[in-house]
Design a protein around this motif. Structure first.
Motif, mmCIF file in Angstrom:
data_model
loop_
_atom_site.group_PDB
_atom_site.id
_atom_site.type_symbol
_atom_site.label_atom_id
_atom_site.label_comp_id
_atom_site.label_asym_id
_atom_site.label_seq_id
_atom_site.Cartn_x
_atom_site.Cartn_y
_atom_site.Cartn_z
ATOM 1 N N GLY A 17 30.681 -31.782 22.645
ATOM 2 C CA GLY A 17 29.633 -32.532 23.323
ATOM 3 C C GLY A 17 29.506 -32.309 24.814
ATOM 4 N N GLU A 18 30.294 -31.402 25.382
ATOM 5 C CA GLU A 18 30.127 -31.092 26.806
ATOM 6 C C GLU A 18 28.860 -30.269 27.001
ATOM 7 N N MET A 19 28.256 -30.436 28.189
ATOM 8 C CA MET A 19 27.024 -29.701 28.519
ATOM 9 C C MET A 19 27.130 -29.144 29.930
ATOM 10 N N HIS A 20 26.497 -27.991 30.141
ATOM 11 C CA HIS A 20 26.393 -27.432 31.481
ATOM 12 C C HIS A 20 25.401 -28.260 32.283
ATOM 13 N N LEU A 21 25.708 -28.497 33.554
ATOM 14 C CA LEU A 21 24.784 -29.160 34.464
ATOM 15 C C LEU A 21 24.531 -28.211 35.621
ATOM 16 N N ASP A 22 23.290 -27.772 35.774
ATOM 17 C CA ASP A 22 22.925 -26.813 36.811
ATOM 18 C C ASP A 22 22.243 -27.506 37.975
ATOM 19 N N GLY A 23 22.446 -26.955 39.181
ATOM 20 C CA GLY A 23 21.727 -27.426 40.361
ATOM 21 C C GLY A 23 22.198 -28.749 40.917
ATOM 22 N N CYS A 24 23.376 -29.189 40.580
ATOM 23 C CA CYS A 24 23.889 -30.475 41.058
ATOM 24 C C CYS A 24 24.698 -30.258 42.335
ATOM 25 N N SER A 25 24.361 -31.005 43.388
ATOM 26 C CA SER A 25 25.093 -30.864 44.650
ATOM 27 C C SER A 25 26.168 -31.934 44.813
ATOM 28 N N LEU A 26 26.348 -32.788 43.811
ATOM 29 C CA LEU A 26 27.397 -33.799 43.858
ATOM 30 C C LEU A 26 28.711 -33.221 43.361
ATOM 31 N N THR A 27 29.805 -33.781 43.851
ATOM 32 C CA THR A 27 31.121 -33.388 43.348
ATOM 33 C C THR A 27 31.336 -34.048 41.988
ATOM 34 N N PRO A 28 32.300 -33.565 41.218
ATOM 35 C CA PRO A 28 32.583 -34.226 39.946
ATOM 36 C C PRO A 28 32.898 -35.717 40.114
ATOM 37 N N ALA A 29 33.650 -36.088 41.145
ATOM 38 C CA ALA A 29 33.990 -37.499 41.359
ATOM 39 C C ALA A 29 32.742 -38.322 41.697
ATOM 40 N N GLU A 30 31.875 -37.782 42.549
ATOM 41 C CA GLU A 30 30.649 -38.507 42.912
ATOM 42 C C GLU A 30 29.741 -38.703 41.704
ATOM 43 N N LEU A 31 29.636 -37.672 40.881
ATOM 44 C CA LEU A 31 28.799 -37.764 39.688
ATOM 45 C C LEU A 31 29.376 -38.775 38.693
ATOM 46 N N THR A 32 30.681 -38.771 38.526
ATOM 47 C CA THR A 32 31.329 -39.725 37.636
ATOM 48 C C THR A 32 31.128 -41.152 38.142
ATOM 49 N N ASP A 33 31.174 -41.343 39.458
ATOM 50 C CA ASP A 33 30.984 -42.673 40.041
ATOM 51 C C ASP A 33 29.577 -43.220 39.816
ATOM 52 N N LEU A 34 28.595 -42.348 39.623
ATOM 53 C CA LEU A 34 27.232 -42.812 39.345
ATOM 54 C C LEU A 34 27.173 -43.566 38.014
ATOM 55 N N GLU A 35 27.994 -43.156 37.080
ATOM 56 C CA GLU A 35 28.052 -43.691 35.717
ATOM 57 C C GLU A 35 26.712 -43.600 34.999
ATOM 58 N N ARG A 36 25.812 -44.529 35.248
ATOM 59 C CA ARG A 36 24.531 -44.562 34.531
ATOM 60 C C ARG A 36 23.500 -43.687 35.231
ATOM 61 N N CYS A 37 22.849 -42.860 34.427
ATOM 62 C CA CYS A 37 21.764 -42.008 34.904
ATOM 63 C C CYS A 37 20.629 -42.083 33.887
ATOM 64 N N THR A 38 19.557 -41.440 34.212
ATOM 65 C CA THR A 38 18.432 -41.339 33.289
ATOM 66 C C THR A 38 18.269 -39.883 32.915
ATOM 67 N N TRP A 39 18.117 -39.616 31.636
ATOM 68 C CA TRP A 39 17.826 -38.274 31.134
ATOM 69 C C TRP A 39 16.343 -38.234 30.813
ATOM 70 N N ARG A 40 15.677 -37.136 31.210
ATOM 71 C CA ARG A 40 14.251 -36.982 30.928
ATOM 72 C C ARG A 40 14.001 -35.592 30.370
ATOM 73 N N ASP A 41 13.224 -35.520 29.274
ATOM 74 C CA ASP A 41 12.906 -34.212 28.690
ATOM 75 C C ASP A 41 11.609 -33.670 29.281
ATOM 76 N N VAL A 42 11.206 -32.487 28.846
ATOM 77 C CA VAL A 42 10.023 -31.815 29.402
ATOM 78 C C VAL A 42 8.726 -32.564 29.112
ATOM 79 N N ARG A 43 8.729 -33.430 28.107
ATOM 80 C CA ARG A 43 7.526 -34.209 27.781
ATOM 81 C C ARG A 43 7.490 -35.544 28.516
#
Length: 169
Positions: A17-43
């Motif tokens: 279930g791991e996925m590549h994340l491209d174009g992220c300027s956050l560190t792994p710790a900063e991204l983990t600290d966000l916890e909740r995010c929104t995923w949006r598809d092309v539609r």
């Protein structure tokens, strides 16, 4: 609520279930600290995701989200965008800015000539390259000797173009 782009979900990595994340300027710790995010598809369809784990993998990050435990589940999120509220992002630090803060800035030469607006940012090994769209498209390196001033309140960037840069395009 205005959301900003954190990164783009690429292909699944492995079978868990791991996925590549491209174009992220956050560190792994900063991204983990966000916890909740929104995923949006092309539609434009969205769903809330909870980031469980992040780890570096070469020039990308690998992310795992709550409830995504297989390659097939990860593939359902492929080509989507990971978004967050700007106020939830950590302070980028002195003299640093996020990409979303630069998008649309008016770019001027030191003598006040308007070149256009930042339409895209390319990441290279050395530094950012700003795609400035105006009368013609320019690729302006984000090196300190070229970017002379940045005023986020006035939404302007002042540059000292190297000789021949405008002629090369």
């Amino acid at each position: 609520m205005s959301l900003i782009l954190i990164g783009r979900i690429g292909r699944p990595h492995g079978i868990d279930g791991e996925m590549h994340l491209d174009g992220c300027s956050l560190t792994p710790a900063e991204l983990t600290d966000l916890e909740r995010c929104t995923w949006r598809d092309v539609r434009g369809n969205t769903r809330d995701v909870v980031i469980e784990a992040v780890r570096p993998a070469n020039t990308r990050l690998l992310v795992r989200c709550e409830g995504v435990r297989s390659r097939e589940q990860a593939a359902e999120l492929t080509n989507g965008e990971l978004l967050a509220e700007p106020e939830r992002l950590p302070d980028p630090g002195p003299g640093q800015v996020y990409h979303y803060q630069l998008m649309g800035l008016e770019v001027r030469t030191e003598d006040g000539r308007v070149l256009g607006r930042i339409g895209d940012i390319l990441l290279t090994g050395a530094h950012r390259v700003y795609v400035v769209r105006g009368e013609k498209e320019l690729l302006i390196p984000g090196a300190p000797e070229i970017v002379r001033a940045l005023d986020l309140e006035a939404r302007t960037m002042t540059v000292n173009l190297p000789a021949g840069l405008e002629d090369a395009m």
